[in-house]
Design a protein around this motif. Structure first.
Motif, mmCIF file in Angstrom:
data_model
loop_
_atom_site.group_PDB
_atom_site.id
_atom_site.type_symbol
_atom_site.label_atom_id
_atom_site.label_comp_id
_atom_site.label_asym_id
_atom_site.label_seq_id
_atom_site.Cartn_x
_atom_site.Cartn_y
_atom_site.Cartn_z
ATOM 1 N N ALA A 148 0.833 -1.211 0.000
ATOM 2 C CA ALA A 148 0.000 0.000 0.000
ATOM 3 C C ALA A 148 0.863 1.255 0.000
ATOM 4 C CB ALA A 148 -0.910 0.004 1.224
ATOM 5 N N TYR A 149 0.440 2.238 -0.760
ATOM 6 C CA TYR A 149 1.084 3.552 -0.782
ATOM 7 C C TYR A 149 0.099 4.558 -0.191
ATOM 8 C CZ TYR A 149 3.111 7.870 -2.469
ATOM 9 O OH TYR A 149 3.654 9.125 -2.533
ATOM 10 N N ILE A 150 0.558 5.329 0.794
ATOM 11 C CA ILE A 150 -0.312 6.322 1.442
ATOM 12 C C ILE A 150 0.317 7.695 1.292
ATOM 13 C CG2 ILE A 150 -1.401 7.007 3.613
ATOM 14 C CD1 ILE A 150 -0.958 4.162 4.621
ATOM 15 N N ASP A 151 -0.438 8.648 0.767
ATOM 16 C CA ASP A 151 0.037 10.030 0.649
ATOM 17 C C ASP A 151 -0.938 10.910 1.430
ATOM 18 O OD1 ASP A 151 0.903 12.557 -0.159
ATOM 19 O OD2 ASP A 151 1.301 11.928 -2.213
ATOM 20 N N LEU A 152 -0.482 11.460 2.532
ATOM 21 C CA LEU A 152 -1.380 12.219 3.427
ATOM 22 C C LEU A 152 -1.540 13.681 3.016
ATOM 23 C CD1 LEU A 152 -0.186 10.767 6.850
ATOM 24 C CD2 LEU A 152 -2.166 10.082 5.501
ATOM 25 N N TYR A 163 -3.672 2.253 -3.198
ATOM 26 C CA TYR A 163 -3.231 3.647 -3.118
ATOM 27 C C TYR A 163 -4.256 4.422 -2.305
ATOM 28 C CZ TYR A 163 -0.075 2.786 -7.083
ATOM 29 O OH TYR A 163 0.908 2.316 -7.909
ATOM 30 N N ALA A 164 -3.816 5.058 -1.230
ATOM 31 C CA ALA A 164 -4.717 5.880 -0.421
ATOM 32 C C ALA A 164 -4.182 7.308 -0.398
ATOM 33 C CB ALA A 164 -4.799 5.331 1.000
ATOM 34 N N PHE A 165 -5.009 8.246 -0.781
ATOM 35 C CA PHE A 165 -4.613 9.650 -0.822
ATOM 36 C C PHE A 165 -5.526 10.461 0.089
ATOM 37 C CE2 PHE A 165 -3.667 7.851 -5.039
ATOM 38 C CZ PHE A 165 -2.293 8.048 -5.067
ATOM 39 N N ILE A 193 -10.267 10.097 9.686
ATOM 40 C CA ILE A 193 -9.543 9.797 8.438
ATOM 41 C C ILE A 193 -8.630 8.587 8.659
ATOM 42 C CG2 ILE A 193 -7.665 10.664 6.957
ATOM 43 C CD1 ILE A 193 -10.271 11.796 6.069
ATOM 44 N N VAL A 194 -7.966 8.555 9.809
ATOM 45 C CA VAL A 194 -7.081 7.416 10.101
ATOM 46 C C VAL A 194 -7.901 6.120 10.091
ATOM 47 C CG1 VAL A 194 -5.523 6.400 11.808
ATOM 48 C CG2 VAL A 194 -5.497 8.869 11.420
ATOM 49 N N SER A 195 -9.096 6.154 10.656
ATOM 50 C CA SER A 195 -9.937 4.945 10.671
ATOM 51 C C SER A 195 -10.324 4.541 9.251
ATOM 52 C CB SER A 195 -11.240 5.167 11.438
ATOM 53 O OG SER A 195 -10.976 5.708 12.670
ATOM 54 N N GLN A 196 -10.639 5.531 8.418
ATOM 55 C CA GLN A 196 -11.009 5.194 7.028
ATOM 56 C C GLN A 196 -9.819 4.578 6.280
ATOM 57 O OE1 GLN A 196 -13.307 8.219 4.774
ATOM 58 N NE2 GLN A 196 -13.438 9.299 6.709
ATOM 59 N N LEU A 197 -8.620 5.098 6.564
ATOM 60 C CA LEU A 197 -7.424 4.524 5.915
ATOM 61 C C LEU A 197 -7.220 3.082 6.369
ATOM 62 C CD1 LEU A 197 -4.876 7.488 6.235
ATOM 63 C CD2 LEU A 197 -5.986 6.680 4.155
ATOM 64 N N LEU A 198 -7.386 2.852 7.664
ATOM 65 C CA LEU A 198 -7.171 1.503 8.194
ATOM 66 C C LEU A 198 -8.206 0.526 7.634
ATOM 67 C CD1 LEU A 198 -6.234 2.298 11.895
ATOM 68 C CD2 LEU A 198 -4.721 1.492 10.068
ATOM 69 N N ALA A 199 -9.423 1.024 7.385
ATOM 70 C CA ALA A 199 -10.456 0.148 6.821
ATOM 71 C C ALA A 199 -10.162 -0.161 5.354
ATOM 72 C CB ALA A 199 -11.823 0.816 6.956
ATOM 73 N N PHE A 200 -9.515 0.760 4.662
ATOM 74 C CA PHE A 200 -9.258 0.597 3.228
ATOM 75 C C PHE A 200 -8.057 -0.324 2.962
ATOM 76 C CE2 PHE A 200 -6.905 2.289 -0.523
ATOM 77 C CZ PHE A 200 -7.825 1.938 -1.507
ATOM 78 N N ILE A 201 -7.047 -0.241 3.831
ATOM 79 C CA ILE A 201 -5.805 -0.990 3.582
ATOM 80 C C ILE A 201 -5.892 -2.365 4.237
ATOM 81 C CG2 ILE A 201 -3.315 -1.005 4.063
ATOM 82 C CD1 ILE A 201 -3.608 2.108 3.984
ATOM 83 N N PRO A 202 -5.649 -3.435 3.474
ATOM 84 C CA PRO A 202 -5.736 -4.766 4.082
ATOM 85 C C PRO A 202 -4.739 -4.927 5.236
ATOM 86 C CG PRO A 202 -5.508 -4.904 1.690
ATOM 87 C CD PRO A 202 -5.281 -3.482 2.069
ATOM 88 N N ARG A 203 -5.101 -5.727 6.180
ATOM 89 C CA ARG A 203 -4.249 -5.885 7.376
ATOM 90 C C ARG A 203 -2.895 -6.494 7.054
ATOM 91 N NH1 ARG A 203 -7.065 -4.687 11.956
ATOM 92 N NH2 ARG A 203 -5.412 -5.444 13.276
ATOM 93 N N ASN A 204 -2.814 -7.260 5.970
ATOM 94 C CA ASN A 204 -1.541 -7.913 5.636
ATOM 95 C C ASN A 204 -0.657 -7.034 4.733
ATOM 96 O OD1 ASN A 204 -3.141 -8.090 3.350
ATOM 97 N ND2 ASN A 204 -2.315 -10.067 2.732
ATOM 98 N N ALA A 205 -1.070 -5.801 4.480
ATOM 99 C CA ALA A 205 -0.280 -4.966 3.550
ATOM 100 C C ALA A 205 0.988 -4.485 4.231
ATOM 101 C CB ALA A 205 -1.108 -3.781 3.073
#
Ligand SMILES: C[S@@+](CC[C@H](N)C(=O)[O-])C[C@H]1O[C@@H](n2cnc3c(N)ncnc32)[C@H](O)[C@@H]1O
Length: 152
Positions: free
Chosen positions: A64-68, A102-104, A140-152
């Protein structure tokens, strides 16, 4: 309007934020106007992201790539206004070995809408999402955690 008199967020097409060029790009969305150091930052970010994703793709199937502080996807350098470049989000979406997710995040809804339009056809095999909001907010942090799989 003077740059320092502009709002913090892009409001309307005639009232863009202090980080953006005063006119919309030809696709109808805002673009950032940045200092020349941004080109180096984005160059190294792209090289690192590509090395990481290529190097790890056989070890970690979910990456996963995260750009805050994602921005609207494109920018131009103040001193060379005719040259429009891909920003951090688009260069990473265009790399040869994509991330799987990808989470932006961006607090400016105008930037989020612009990025959504500009990324629509990129990295077609990946999950992509742009979240409007302040990256410091727990929501927002919760939404990111819900979007990114736990094994990423
Ligand atoms: C310098 S620009 C981003 C440039 C982008 N990373 C690039 O290289 O193309 C900073 C962005 O962060 C956003 N921003 C500022 N504070 C924020 C916050 N607390 N949470 C989320 N986004 C924020 C702004 O709206 C702006 O689009």
């Amino acid at each position: 309007m003077r740059r320092d008199a502009r709002p913090r967020n892009c409001r309307e097409k005639w009232l863009l934020c202090e980080l953006c060029s005063s006119e919309l790009h030809s696709d109808g969305h805002p673009l950032l106007e940045l200092g020349p150091w941004s080109q180096q930052k984005i160059f190294y970010l792209q090289r690192y992201a590509d090395m990481f994703s290529t190097g790890m793709k056989n070890h970690w199937p979910t990456r996963a790539y995260i750009d805050l502080f994602a921005g609207p996807g494109i920018y131009r350098v103040r001193s060379s206004p005719d040259e429009v470049n891909d920003g951090s989000s688009l260069v990473v979406l265009k790399q040869k070995t994509p991330f799987t997710h990808y989470a932006f995040v961006d607090s400016d809804e105008g930037h989020v809408k612009a990025l959504q339009a500009r990324m629509a056809n990129l990295a077609p095999g990946s999950q992509k999402k742009a979240f409007p909001g302040n990256c410091n907010d727990l929501g927002i942090v919760s939404q990111l955690l819900a979007f990114i799989p736990r094994n990423a």
